[in-house]
Design a protein around this motif. Structure first.
Motif, PDB file in Angstrom:
ATOM      1  N   ALA A   1       0.837  -1.092  -0.044  1.00 20.93           N
ATOM      2  CA  ALA A   1      -0.081   0.084  -0.028  1.00 20.93           C
ATOM      3  C   ALA A   1       0.855   1.278   0.014  1.00 20.93           C
ATOM      4  O   ALA A   1       2.017   1.120   0.543  1.00 20.93           O
ATOM      5  CB  ALA A   1      -0.774  -0.043   1.106  1.00 20.93           C
ATOM      6  N   SER A   2       0.329   2.160  -0.603  1.00 21.60           N
ATOM      7  CA  SER A   2       1.080   3.654  -0.654  1.00 21.60           C
ATOM      8  C   SER A   2       1.557   4.061   0.769  1.00 21.60           C
ATOM      9  O   SER A   2       2.604   4.204   1.142  1.00 21.60           O
ATOM     10  CB  SER A   2       0.150   4.613  -1.288  1.00 21.60           C
ATOM     11  OG  SER A   2       0.821   5.950  -0.897  1.00 21.60           O
ATOM     12  N   ASN A   3       0.321   3.984   1.761  1.00 23.34           N
ATOM     13  CA  ASN A   3       0.937   4.224   3.080  1.00 23.34           C
ATOM     14  C   ASN A   3       1.526   3.347   4.025  1.00 23.34           C
ATOM     15  O   ASN A   3       1.927   3.624   5.250  1.00 23.34           O
ATOM     16  CB  ASN A   3      -0.533   4.675   3.919  1.00 23.34           C
ATOM     17  CG  ASN A   3      -1.252   3.717   4.548  1.00 23.34           C
ATOM     18  OD1 ASN A   3      -0.943   2.504   4.578  1.00 23.34           O
ATOM     19  ND2 ASN A   3      -2.447   4.021   5.128  1.00 23.34           N
TER      20      ASN A   3
ATOM     21  N   GLU B   1      -5.520   9.048  -9.870  1.00 23.92           N
ATOM     22  CA  GLU B   1      -4.568   9.066 -11.233  1.00 23.92           C
ATOM     23  C   GLU B   1      -3.046   9.188 -10.538  1.00 23.92           C
ATOM     24  O   GLU B   1      -2.140   8.342 -10.995  1.00 23.92           O
ATOM     25  CB  GLU B   1      -5.084   9.592 -12.356  1.00 23.92           C
ATOM     26  CG  GLU B   1      -4.313   9.369 -13.605  1.00 23.92           C
ATOM     27  CD  GLU B   1      -5.012   9.644 -14.735  1.00 23.92           C
ATOM     28  OE1 GLU B   1      -6.043  10.523 -14.600  1.00 23.92           O
ATOM     29  OE2 GLU B   1      -4.293   9.389 -15.935  1.00 23.92           O
ATOM     30  N   GLU B   2      -2.954  10.325 -10.093  1.00 26.53           N
ATOM     31  CA  GLU B   2      -1.713  10.937  -9.541  1.00 26.53           C
ATOM     32  C   GLU B   2      -1.070  10.029  -8.630  1.00 26.53           C
ATOM     33  O   GLU B   2       0.164   9.653  -8.696  1.00 26.53           O
ATOM     34  CB  GLU B   2      -1.733  12.324  -9.063  1.00 26.53           C
ATOM     35  CG  GLU B   2      -0.462  13.000  -8.990  1.00 26.53           C
ATOM     36  CD  GLU B   2      -0.908  14.473  -8.269  1.00 26.53           C
ATOM     37  OE1 GLU B   2      -2.357  14.897  -8.355  1.00 26.53           O
ATOM     38  OE2 GLU B   2      -0.175  14.837  -7.452  1.00 26.53           O
ATOM     39  N   ALA B   3      -1.890   9.460  -7.674  1.00 28.20           N
ATOM     40  CA  ALA B   3      -1.359   8.592  -6.658  1.00 28.20           C
ATOM     41  C   ALA B   3      -0.798   7.287  -7.223  1.00 28.20           C
ATOM     42  O   ALA B   3       0.072   6.624  -6.845  1.00 28.20           O
ATOM     43  CB  ALA B   3      -2.604   8.504  -5.556  1.00 28.20           C
ATOM     44  N   LEU B   4      -1.609   6.752  -8.192  1.00 29.84           N
ATOM     45  CA  LEU B   4      -1.412   5.625  -8.656  1.00 29.84           C
ATOM     46  C   LEU B   4      -0.112   5.636  -9.215  1.00 29.84           C
ATOM     47  O   LEU B   4       1.035   4.693  -9.189  1.00 29.84           O
ATOM     48  CB  LEU B   4      -2.451   5.118  -9.520  1.00 29.84           C
ATOM     49  CG  LEU B   4      -1.905   3.777 -10.566  1.00 29.84           C
ATOM     50  CD1 LEU B   4      -1.829   2.329  -9.467  1.00 29.84           C
ATOM     51  CD2 LEU B   4      -3.271   3.230 -11.460  1.00 29.84           C
TER      52      LEU B   4
ATOM     53  N   HIS C   1       2.275   7.521  -8.781  1.00 29.91           N
ATOM     54  CA  HIS C   1       3.410   7.531  -7.565  1.00 29.91           C
ATOM     55  C   HIS C   1       3.706   6.272  -7.251  1.00 29.91           C
ATOM     56  O   HIS C   1       5.017   5.700  -7.201  1.00 29.91           O
ATOM     57  CB  HIS C   1       2.993   8.685  -6.677  1.00 29.91           C
ATOM     58  CG  HIS C   1       3.113  10.144  -7.073  1.00 29.91           C
ATOM     59  ND1 HIS C   1       2.147  11.084  -6.500  1.00 29.91           N
ATOM     60  CD2 HIS C   1       4.218  10.679  -7.727  1.00 29.91           C
ATOM     61  CE1 HIS C   1       2.497  12.187  -6.987  1.00 29.91           C
ATOM     62  NE2 HIS C   1       3.535  11.970  -7.872  1.00 29.91           N
ATOM     63  N   SER C   2       2.672   5.330  -7.023  1.00 32.06           N
ATOM     64  CA  SER C   2       3.088   4.089  -6.785  1.00 32.06           C
ATOM     65  C   SER C   2       3.745   3.442  -7.670  1.00 32.06           C
ATOM     66  O   SER C   2       4.658   2.696  -7.343  1.00 32.06           O
ATOM     67  CB  SER C   2       1.740   3.330  -6.068  1.00 32.06           C
ATOM     68  OG  SER C   2       1.214   3.930  -5.165  1.00 32.06           O
ATOM     69  N   LEU C   3       3.351   3.592  -9.040  1.00 33.24           N
ATOM     70  CA  LEU C   3       3.994   2.608 -10.058  1.00 33.24           C
ATOM     71  C   LEU C   3       5.451   3.275 -10.222  1.00 33.24           C
ATOM     72  O   LEU C   3       6.377   2.493 -10.299  1.00 33.24           O
ATOM     73  CB  LEU C   3       3.572   2.824 -11.471  1.00 33.24           C
ATOM     74  CG  LEU C   3       2.006   2.529 -11.436  1.00 33.24           C
ATOM     75  CD1 LEU C   3       1.400   2.913 -12.878  1.00 33.24           C
ATOM     76  CD2 LEU C   3       1.733   1.023 -11.565  1.00 33.24           C
TER      77      LEU C   3
END
Ligand SMILES: NC(=O)C1=CN([C@@H]2O[C@H](COP(=O)(O)OP(=O)(O)OC[C@H]3O[C@@H](n4cnc5c(N)ncnc54)[C@H](OP(=O)(O)O)[C@@H]3O)[C@@H](O)[C@H]2O)C=CC1
Ligand SMILES: O=C[C@H](O)[C@@H](O)[C@@H](O)[C@H](O)C(=O)O
Length: 315
Positions: free
Chosen positions: A53-55, A91-94, A96-98
């Motif tokens: 997870a991002s967090n 979209e931006e968060a995904l 960043h995760s990628l």
């Protein structure tokens, strides 16, 4: 008796997910050598489903393990999650995760919690406030077309909130990831999700290993010449839920990948462990019992969770 090959579940969009994944929530936030080593070992032992997870702050370490493993990307089922503070910009968060994972796509992107967090004011938004989880979900639906995630799903959703979501959704979540083990078996949620072709994914599926002394589980484990964890995880997969145990120990990782056969009688016994005095509870502690119970800014009523004796939640 052991069944070594990992079964797969078919998702409602036709894609497949290995029933057993390696959980990457370390209880602390951040990249670390330990996470890379854990995922690398898991991949070597045969895990092909990774839950981060991002967090968790450790997507870079997970990505590093994937690269070092040389396991082809196409063999993996990689899951990450949208944090509450990013509900307004999936979209931006995904992306960043990628970037952190250093991959072109994830197999599954989950809304981690239904609550949005307003970072500018350091507070959780109320359920009616924008971005609502419906608005966030609609933005997540658009992500499937970009190819940056193959599937989308949710986490920590109760029946109440799934009902609200499904009335407004174009894409039915492929899964709902929730706390699930014999002390919190989620019988109603499982039946609700099954009837809508939503796979339930069990987090904390070995109950953070707090069942080790429960006589009922121990009896089955001894009779089957298996570990307590294997009994709990086999029960999970047998009733049609994916499981994502976390372990940094190779022996545990191996055990967790090896399911055992349980008959209907054993299944029923495990289904009813939560009826034993003091056994119906969460091991995660995502709750506080003030004001009738709340969790990350929402009351239990808003979350659709019930209060149990002792101020403990279930969804
Ligand atoms: N969506 C969400 O909000 C949440 C998602 N999750 C996901 O679910 C995953 C798993 O949940 P988690 O809360 O970690 O709980 P688990 O039920 O997976 O328990 C993990 C603990 O149990 C121990 N353990 C694991 N396997 C064994 C075994 N075979 N024998 C003995 N001890 C064992 C581990 O210790 P050791 O490492 O020493 O083996 C660790 O301390 C997380 O990593 C995360 O990916 C978790 C919480 C919330
Ligand atoms: O997945 C694990 C948990 O949900 C964890 O990510 C959250 O509880 C997090 O600590 C938070 O504060 O939102």
């Amino acid at each position: 008796m052991s069944i070594c090959s990992v079964p797969q579940f078919k998702l409602n969009n036709g894609k497949k997910v290995p029933a057993i994944g390696i959980g990457c929530w370390m209880g602390t936030v951040g990249d670390s050598h330990q996470v890379t080593e854990m995922v690398l070992n898991a991949l070597r032992l045969g895990y092909r489903h990774i839950d981060t997870a991002s967090n968790y702050g450790n997507e870079r370490s997970v990505g590093q393990a994937i690269r070092e493993s040389n396991v082809p990307r196409s063999e993996l089922f990689l899951v990450t999650k949208l944090s509450s503070e990013d509900h307004g910009r999936p979209e931006e968060a995904l992306q960043h995760s990628l970037d952190r994972l250093s991959v072109d796509y994830v197999d599954l992107y989950l809304m981690h919690w239904p609550q949005a967090f307003d970072a500018a004011h350091d507070r959780y938004c109320s359920p009616e406030e924008s971005p609502t989880f419906i608005e966030t979900w609609k933005m997540m639906e658009g992500l499937v077309e970009t190819g940056k995630t193959r599937s989308i799903g949710v986490s920590n959703f109760s029946i109440k909130n799934l009902e609200i979501l499904l009335k407004n959704a174009r894409i039915v979540p492929v899964t709902n990831q929730v706390e699930l083990h014999p002390c919190l078996p989620q019988h109603e949620l499982l039946s609700y999700c099954s009837s809508r072709d939503i796979l339930l994914t069990a987090y904390s599926p070995v109950g953070k290993h707090k069942f080790a002394t429960n006589p009922t589980v121990l009896e089955i484990a001894q009779r089957k010449d298996a570990s307590v964890a294997q009994v709990l995880l086999s029960w999970g997969v047998n009733r049609g839920t994916a499981i994502i145990p976390k372990s940094t120990h190779e022996t545990h990782m191996n055990e967790n990948l090896t399911l055992i056969a349980l008959d209907n009688n054993d299944m029923q016994i495990l289904d009813n462990v939560h009826h034993q005095p003091g056994m119906h509870h969460s091991v995660c502690g995502f709750h506080s019992s003030d004001l009738g119970g709340s969790c990350f800014g929402w009351t239990y009523d808003q979350l659709g969770w019930d209060m149990l004796e002792g101020g403990i939640m279930r969804s």
